[in-house]
Motif scaffolding. Structure first.
Motif, short mmCIF file in Angstrom:
data_model
loop_
_atom_site.label_atom_id
_atom_site.label_comp_id
_atom_site.label_asym_id
_atom_site.label_seq_id
_atom_site.Cartn_x
_atom_site.Cartn_y
_atom_site.Cartn_z
N TYR A 78 0.87 -1.18 0.00
CA TYR A 78 0.00 0.00 0.00
C TYR A 78 0.90 1.22 0.00
O TYR A 78 1.61 1.49 0.98
N SER A 79 0.90 1.96 -1.12
CA SER A 79 1.75 3.14 -1.20
C SER A 79 1.12 4.27 -0.39
O SER A 79 -0.10 4.40 -0.32
N ASN A 80 1.96 5.07 0.24
CA ASN A 80 1.52 6.18 1.07
C ASN A 80 2.40 7.40 0.82
O ASN A 80 3.59 7.26 0.53
N ARG A 81 1.78 8.55 0.97
CA ARG A 81 2.52 9.81 0.94
C ARG A 81 1.92 10.71 2.02
O ARG A 81 0.71 10.93 2.03
N MET A 82 2.77 11.19 2.90
CA MET A 82 2.37 12.19 3.89
C MET A 82 3.14 13.46 3.58
O MET A 82 4.36 13.42 3.45
N GLY A 98 -2.26 10.31 1.93
CA GLY A 98 -2.95 9.58 0.88
C GLY A 98 -2.01 8.57 0.26
O GLY A 98 -0.95 8.27 0.81
N SER A 99 -2.40 8.06 -0.88
CA SER A 99 -1.51 7.14 -1.59
C SER A 99 -0.40 7.96 -2.26
O SER A 99 -0.51 9.18 -2.38
N ASP A 100 0.64 7.28 -2.68
CA ASP A 100 1.78 7.99 -3.27
C ASP A 100 1.52 8.24 -4.75
O ASP A 100 2.15 7.66 -5.63
N GLN A 101 0.55 9.10 -5.01
CA GLN A 101 0.25 9.53 -6.38
C GLN A 101 -0.19 10.99 -6.33
O GLN A 101 -0.78 11.42 -5.34
N ASP A 102 0.11 11.72 -7.37
CA ASP A 102 -0.32 13.11 -7.44
C ASP A 102 -1.83 13.15 -7.61
O ASP A 102 -2.42 12.27 -8.24
N ASP A 103 -2.46 14.16 -7.05
CA ASP A 103 -3.91 14.35 -7.17
C ASP A 103 -4.70 13.13 -6.71
O ASP A 103 -5.69 12.74 -7.34
N LYS A 107 -7.02 11.22 -0.68
CA LYS A 107 -6.21 11.81 0.39
C LYS A 107 -7.10 12.53 1.40
O LYS A 107 -8.21 12.97 1.09
N PHE A 108 -6.58 12.65 2.60
CA PHE A 108 -7.30 13.31 3.69
C PHE A 108 -6.30 14.08 4.52
O PHE A 108 -5.09 13.88 4.42
N ARG A 109 -6.80 14.95 5.35
CA ARG A 109 -5.95 15.72 6.25
C ARG A 109 -5.99 15.05 7.62
O ARG A 109 -7.04 14.54 8.02
N MET A 110 -4.87 15.05 8.30
CA MET A 110 -4.79 14.43 9.62
C MET A 110 -4.15 15.40 10.60
O MET A 110 -3.13 16.02 10.29
N ALA A 134 -19.00 10.06 2.22
CA ALA A 134 -18.84 8.77 1.55
C ALA A 134 -17.42 8.24 1.68
O ALA A 134 -17.21 7.05 1.94
N GLN A 135 -16.43 9.13 1.51
CA GLN A 135 -15.04 8.68 1.65
C GLN A 135 -14.76 8.25 3.08
O GLN A 135 -14.10 7.25 3.32
N ARG A 136 -15.25 9.02 4.04
CA ARG A 136 -15.08 8.65 5.45
C ARG A 136 -15.66 7.27 5.69
O ARG A 136 -15.02 6.42 6.31
N ASN A 137 -16.87 7.03 5.21
CA ASN A 137 -17.51 5.73 5.42
C ASN A 137 -16.74 4.60 4.74
O ASN A 137 -16.65 3.50 5.28
N GLU A 138 -16.19 4.89 3.57
CA GLU A 138 -15.37 3.89 2.86
C GLU A 138 -14.14 3.53 3.69
O GLU A 138 -13.79 2.36 3.82
#
Length: 165
Positions: A78-82, A98-103, A107-110, A134-138
């Motif tokens: 699972y790729s990640n980018r912070m 989010g994942s390690d991809q542009d756009d 992604k979410f804020r933490m 919806a994203q939160r529920n996912e």
């Protein structure tokens, strides 16, 4: 200490888009904060049970980026980018994750806050701000609450081991 919500998107964010996790860690907050900001330490404990972190880039400072894979025992990656947006030692850290991809649409804020109790223990609160309900529920359906709890448990265990050395 500054108010982490003053002049922040967090102040008015709808609660139905947020995931909140908390854990009491038996250590002063400067030690707990350091576990999040020291590259060696964060790679040792971050992630759910059974996951191994493989870092490609790490800059734990405002504007810095941590690019890594979480690797499961069966080899699934699972790729990640912070992206570290704000850091106020030893009170808070704010990142975009989010994942390690542009756009990345997922992604979410933490926001991670560190509050020291009078007994020397630290309450760590991790808030995820998702762009939609919806994203939160996912993310909840995927296991974000359980996996986040495991991650905070690993942090507490890591710090306990530091104290026993």
């Amino acid at each position: 200490m500054s108010d982490p919500l003053k002049n922040s998107a967090w102040r008015d964010w709808p609660l139905d888009r947020e995931i909140v996790l908390a854990r009491v860690v038996d250590a002063p907050r400067n030690i707990v904060y350091a576990a999040w900001t020291d590259p060696e330490q964060i790679q040792a404990w971050f992630g759910p049970d059974g996951m191994v972190i493989e870092t490609r880039e790490i800059g734990l400072n405002p504007g810095g980026v941590w690019r890594f894979d979480m690797v499961t025992p069966d080899g699934t990656r699972y790729s990640n980018r912070m992206i570290f947006l704000r850091m106020e030692a030893p009170a808070l850290i704010e990142v975009e994750h989010g994942s390690d991809q542009d756009d990345d649409p997922g992604k979410f804020r933490m926001l991670v806050t560190f509050d020291e109790q009078s007994n020397g223990k630290t309450v760590i609160t991790l808030r995820q701000m998702h762009p939609s309900k919806a994203q939160r529920n996912e993310k909840i359906g995927f296991g974000a609450v359980e996996y986040g709890g495991q991650t905070l448990d690993k942090l507490a265990l890591h710090i306990a081991k530091l104290g026993s050395k």
